[in-house]
Write a protein that holds these residues in place. Structure first.
Motif, PDB file in Angstrom:
ATOM      1  N   ALA A   1     -40.354 -38.175  -6.421  1.00  0.00           N
ATOM      2  CA  ALA A   1     -40.486 -38.719  -7.773  1.00  0.00           C
ATOM      3  C   ALA A   1     -41.195 -40.067  -7.767  1.00  0.00           C
ATOM      4  N   ILE A   2     -40.791 -40.959  -6.868  1.00  0.00           N
ATOM      5  CA  ILE A   2     -41.394 -42.296  -6.828  1.00  0.00           C
ATOM      6  C   ILE A   2     -42.872 -42.200  -6.464  1.00  0.00           C
TER       7      ILE A   2
ATOM      8  N   GLY B   1     -35.550 -55.357   4.149  1.00  0.00           N
ATOM      9  CA  GLY B   1     -35.444 -55.547   5.594  1.00  0.00           C
ATOM     10  C   GLY B   1     -36.226 -54.497   6.364  1.00  0.00           C
ATOM     11  N   ALA B   2     -36.155 -53.243   5.898  1.00  0.00           N
ATOM     12  CA  ALA B   2     -36.887 -52.160   6.564  1.00  0.00           C
ATOM     13  C   ALA B   2     -38.393 -52.345   6.404  1.00  0.00           C
ATOM     14  N   SER B   3     -38.838 -52.855   5.263  1.00  0.00           N
ATOM     15  CA  SER B   3     -40.267 -53.108   5.067  1.00  0.00           C
ATOM     16  C   SER B   3     -40.762 -54.206   6.007  1.00  0.00           C
ATOM     17  N   PHE B   4     -39.951 -55.238   6.211  1.00  0.00           N
ATOM     18  CA  PHE B   4     -40.280 -56.293   7.175  1.00  0.00           C
ATOM     19  C   PHE B   4     -40.391 -55.711   8.579  1.00  0.00           C
ATOM     20  N   THR B   5     -39.446 -54.835   8.926  1.00  0.00           N
ATOM     21  CA  THR B   5     -39.464 -54.168  10.222  1.00  0.00           C
ATOM     22  C   THR B   5     -40.723 -53.323  10.382  1.00  0.00           C
ATOM     23  N   ARG B   6     -41.082 -52.588   9.347  1.00  0.00           N
ATOM     24  CA  ARG B   6     -42.267 -51.722   9.408  1.00  0.00           C
ATOM     25  C   ARG B   6     -43.537 -52.553   9.578  1.00  0.00           C
ATOM     26  N   GLU B   7     -43.617 -53.654   8.861  1.00  0.00           N
ATOM     27  CA  GLU B   7     -44.806 -54.502   8.952  1.00  0.00           C
ATOM     28  C   GLU B   7     -44.990 -55.031  10.375  1.00  0.00           C
TER      29      GLU B   7
ATOM     30  N   ALA C   1     -31.538 -44.891  -3.848  1.00  0.00           N
ATOM     31  CA  ALA C   1     -32.762 -44.904  -4.646  1.00  0.00           C
ATOM     32  C   ALA C   1     -33.549 -46.194  -4.439  1.00  0.00           C
ATOM     33  N   ALA C   2     -32.860 -47.318  -4.420  1.00  0.00           N
ATOM     34  CA  ALA C   2     -33.534 -48.601  -4.203  1.00  0.00           C
ATOM     35  C   ALA C   2     -34.177 -48.646  -2.817  1.00  0.00           C
ATOM     36  N   GLU C   3     -33.457 -48.151  -1.835  1.00  0.00           N
ATOM     37  CA  GLU C   3     -33.956 -48.137  -0.459  1.00  0.00           C
ATOM     38  C   GLU C   3     -35.198 -47.249  -0.348  1.00  0.00           C
ATOM     39  N   LEU C   4     -35.127 -46.043  -0.925  1.00  0.00           N
ATOM     40  CA  LEU C   4     -36.239 -45.101  -0.840  1.00  0.00           C
ATOM     41  C   LEU C   4     -37.442 -45.546  -1.660  1.00  0.00           C
ATOM     42  N   THR C   5     -37.197 -46.314  -2.716  1.00  0.00           N
ATOM     43  CA  THR C   5     -38.311 -46.843  -3.497  1.00  0.00           C
ATOM     44  C   THR C   5     -39.145 -47.808  -2.669  1.00  0.00           C
ATOM     45  N   HIS C   6     -38.476 -48.715  -1.964  1.00  0.00           N
ATOM     46  CA  HIS C   6     -39.202 -49.627  -1.077  1.00  0.00           C
ATOM     47  C   HIS C   6     -39.946 -48.841   0.003  1.00  0.00           C
TER      48      HIS C   6
ATOM     49  N   MET D   1     -42.033 -55.229  -6.706  1.00  0.00           N
ATOM     50  CA  MET D   1     -41.309 -54.195  -7.434  1.00  0.00           C
ATOM     51  C   MET D   1     -40.014 -54.772  -8.008  1.00  0.00           C
ATOM     52  N   ASN D   2     -39.841 -54.620  -9.304  1.00  0.00           N
ATOM     53  CA  ASN D   2     -38.638 -55.074  -9.990  1.00  0.00           C
ATOM     54  C   ASN D   2     -37.756 -53.862 -10.269  1.00  0.00           C
ATOM     55  N   ILE D   3     -36.626 -53.771  -9.573  1.00  0.00           N
ATOM     56  CA  ILE D   3     -35.701 -52.655  -9.755  1.00  0.00           C
ATOM     57  C   ILE D   3     -34.461 -53.158 -10.484  1.00  0.00           C
TER      58      ILE D   3
END
Length: 500
Positions: free
Chosen positions: A96-97, A182-188, A129-134, A1-3
């Protein structure tokens, strides 16, 4: 994703999809009004038909509007304009996302970030917004035989603000991206099964994910080294498993080497069956997330690596499994911690505090400015606070208040519980310096009281994330918390540079 960030009038924007807000009673926001004017009143006519009212959670996708360059326009319900706060903004943004991603649009321009959110800046809007998009776009796929690939993946998102906010919004975007990754890494890590995410795997992933940062060093101590440190409490938990324990130590140097670091400690029980005090079979599969504290600390260190704040940070992760075995801890066993204090193990399922207490003692060698441990420690915390805030206990009130403030800023909130001496009596033992449980009453507090006995030389806080690191039910999976609150706390120690 390019934000990316963009400053352009909405009616001049060329995109696969424009995202604009509509408030309750069919009141278009300022950007929806501009589109309505450019289209000759089409939006107002559609709203009057009753397709949406502007309530939170509503979305309406419009196609090929005359006078508008974009292929689609997504109307997003924002609730009452007078009550548009961070909660309503976050809900509108997430909806929205998700809607845009499901629509097949390859790129989108979001103007929700340019709305006025009560008591928040445009830079904060962008960061959130960037955080919630990820968060919205994360998909767990690692252990599926076929990876799901959308036909039309959303690959580019422009977050739009007015030119006056552009400079500070760049900082907000950088923070939001770092926390989101970082949160996506944690979730994975949290979503991986226990037969994949073992203590060794966790240690390997720490090195793999963080090796790209030149000022970050990862060391992994094996069982022999842990034995040499005399971490008897930690080692006693690992005895019941065939997987060897690991002590993962990560040092980030963002300023002079002699500057005292901030310390983070994460509980890394990669699977918790409860040991001899075995858990009920129902929902035991979810105990793979008992390394949520460790995963959260690793995600935070990735965010810090991305942001490069001018502070020093050390992360300590004791990792092991807690399984029943002929060599496992037994109720009534007495073990000696690294601090020299002895512990009577009355319940082998209260193992997290046994590995954390030795990690707390180990942290003393770094002379930290503060120490925060985070752990999926007690079911009692879920009973007390539910799934919304994490439990916070501390022996230093300024540290506690700094974490509470970081939770409000990041929307990863905490709630402080008392750490009074009266609770310590529940940990009395006839056979050791302390017991590892204090009975049914105030289980979250007595767990923290136990840990506090190993923090006499430290400014320390404990975050119990048992209710916040994981979702059960239809949306079962890791949440990525507490990466936002931990990252925000560390950024707050850097002065005004990262304040939004």
């Amino acid at each position: 994703m390019n934000i990316t960030l963009k400053c352009a009038p909405v009616e001049q924007q060329s995109s696969h999809c424009l995202i604009v807000g509509v408030f309750e009673k069919r009141q278009p926001g300022p950007h929806a009004q501009a589109l309505d004017k450019a289209s000759g009143g089409v939006l107002q006519r559609i709203l009057k038909q009753g397709d949406m009212d502007g309530k939170p959670g509503q979305t309406l996708m419009l196609h090929q509007l005359s006078g508008i360059k974009a292929e689609r326009v997504l109307l997003v319900g924002c609730g009452k304009a007078s009550e548009f706060d961070e909660k309503q903004y976050s809900k509108a943004l997430s909806n929205a996302i998700t809607a845009v991603n499901d629509s097949g649009a390859r790129d989108a321009a979001c103007y929700l970030t340019d709305l006025e959110v009560k008591d928040r800046s445009k830079a904060w809007n962008v960061r959130r917004a960037a955080e919630l998009t990820h968060q919205a776009l994360y998909r767990y796929q690692q252990t599926f035989s076929k990876k799901e690939k959308p036909d039309y993946p959303l690959g580019k998102l422009q977050l739009c603000v007015d030119d006056k906010a552009l400079k500070s919004a760049r900082i907000g975007l950088k923070i939001g991206e770092a926390i989101g990754k970082g949160a996506s890494f944690t979730r994975e890590l949290g979503n991986l099964p226990g037969n994949v995410c073992t203590p060794t795997y966790l240690a390997n992933q720490a090195g793999k994910q963080l090796k790209g940062y030149d000022n970050m060093k990862v060391r992994v101590l094996n069982q022999k080294s842990i034995e040499e440190l005399k971490m008897g409490a930690f080692l006693s938990v690992a005895k019941g498993s065939r997987q060897p324990p690991k002590l993962i130590v990560i040092e980030y140097q963002g300023t002079q080497k002699e500057t005292r670091p901030y310390a983070l400690i994460g509980k890394g029980v990669t699977f918790d069956a409860g040991g001899i005090s075995i858990k009920p079979a129902s929902a035991m599969d979810e105990m793979k997330y008992d390394m949520g504290g460790a995963a959260g600390v690793l995600g935070t260190m990735q965010a810090i690596g991305e942001l490069q704040p001018p502070i020093n940070v050390v992360a300590i992760i004791p990792a092991c499994e807690n399984l029943p075995d002929g060599n496992a801890n037994k109720p009534g066993d007495v073990v000696t911690s690294m601090s020299g204090q002895t512990i009577e193990i009355l319940n082998t399922d209260a193992e997290g505090r046994l590995i954390l207490c030795d990690a707390l003692t180990y942290s003393e060698r770094f002379k930290p400015r503060s120490v925060i441990d985070t752990a999926t420690l007690t079911g009692a915390c879920i009973v007390a606070l539910g799934n919304h805030p994490c439990g916070l206990l501390s022996n230093d009130q300024p540290l506690a208040e700094a974490l509470l403030a970081a939770g409000q800023t990041s929307q990863d909130r905490a709630w402080q519980l008392p750490l009074w001496d009266e609770y310590q009596d529940q940990l009395k033992s006839n056979f050791a310096d302390m017991a590892n449980i204090g009975g049914r009453e105030a289980g979250t507090i007595t767990a923290a009281c136990f840990l506090s006995r190993f923090t006499k030389k430290l400014k320390w806080a404990h975050l119990d994330i048992a209710g916040t690191a994981w979702k059960s039910g239809a949306d079962k999976g890791s949440t990525g918390r507490p990466v936002p609150i931990l990252t925000q706390y560390l950024l707050d120690q850097c002065g005004k540079k990262y304040q939004l």
